[in-house]
Design a protein around this motif. Structure first.
Motif, PDB file in Angstrom:
ATOM      1  N   ILE A 101      -3.897   2.041 -11.287  1.00 15.40           N
ATOM      2  CA  ILE A 101      -2.605   2.027 -10.607  1.00 15.40           C
ATOM      3  C   ILE A 101      -1.795   0.882 -11.202  1.00 15.40           C
ATOM      4  N   ASP A 105       3.873   0.668 -10.082  1.00 15.89           N
ATOM      5  CA  ASP A 105       3.792   1.794  -9.149  1.00 15.89           C
ATOM      6  C   ASP A 105       3.275   1.401  -7.773  1.00 15.89           C
ATOM      7  N   LEU A 106       2.757   0.197  -7.639  1.00 14.20           N
ATOM      8  CA  LEU A 106       2.237  -0.264  -6.357  1.00 14.20           C
ATOM      9  C   LEU A 106       3.373  -0.637  -5.411  1.00 14.20           C
ATOM     10  N   GLU A 107       3.252  -0.239  -4.142  1.00 13.67           N
ATOM     11  CA  GLU A 107       4.263  -0.567  -3.149  1.00 13.67           C
ATOM     12  C   GLU A 107       3.748  -1.514  -2.071  1.00 13.67           C
ATOM     13  N   TRP A 130       1.160   3.809  -3.249  1.00 15.60           N
ATOM     14  CA  TRP A 130       1.687   3.737  -4.606  1.00 15.60           C
ATOM     15  C   TRP A 130       2.321   5.058  -5.002  1.00 15.60           C
TER      16      TRP A 130
END
Length: 199
Positions: A101, A105-107, A130
């Protein structure tokens, strides 16, 4: 043929039907999710900031922890190691493809008591939200030693753009995508699972 033999035959026949229906449902889910792209398997991530052994639990649609992603092996529960790097997260799975990941793209990161059929103690699962292509997904991971989870979270929060999302009481909390209304969390019964000693 006595009654006991007949009962065994009927039970076996019932099990065959149940497994056939489950397989049919799984394949139908895979067809519906044919547009979901495969996650990255490798990447330039840099030196690890933190890591832990444990179990890759599942990937689901973001905010709906019963909607399991069935394609690309993402619905398969496996033993795994999770490491956090400056470039993202690596989930090295045993018996299945690795999942990378990227940090971009990680939230968010949160904890919960269960998702998609895996229920443990309060805050026993680490959940990463993500973006997988155009979709937002949640990936669950259970550390083998409880004390390592805090170190993973601390490392994740050092990555740019990653925030901590609270789930009061360790209950799954839906987080709708921008522009959509709230989603009610699934109703589930928590069952405890023992965990190894704290590291």
């Amino acid at each position: 043929m006595n009654g006991r033999v007949l009962a065994v035959i009927l039970l076996v026949a019932l099990l065959v039907v149940v497994f056939a229906l489950m397989r049919r449902g799984w394949r139908a889910r895979q067809r519906r999710q044919a547009d979901v792209p495969a996650p990255q398997r490798t990447g330039e991530l840099g030196e690890p900031l933190a890591g832990a052994a444990g179990m890759y639990v599942v990937t689901t649609s973001a905010g709906d922890w019963l909607d399991r992603v069935a394609v690309h092996g993402l619905g398969v529960r496996t033993d795994a190691d999770l490491t956090v790097h400056p470039g993202g997260v690596l989930i090295a799975r045993r018996g299945a493809d690795d999942v990378v990941i990227p940090t971009a793209d990680l939230e968010s990161v949160t904890t919960t008591s269960g998702m998609a059929g895996k229920f443990v103690e309060r805050d026993g699962l680490l959940v990463l939200t993500w973006r997988l292509g155009p979709r937002r997904v949640d990936t669950g991971f259970r550390v083998r030693h409880a004390g390592e989870q805090a170190a993973l979270i601390a490392a994740l929060l050092t990555l740019p753009g990653v925030r901590r999302r609270e789930t009061p009481g360790g209950v799954p909390e839906a987080e709708p995508a921008p522009g959509t209304g709230p989603t009610e969390p699934p109703d589930s019964t928590d069952t405890s699972e023992s965990r190894g000693p704290t590291a």
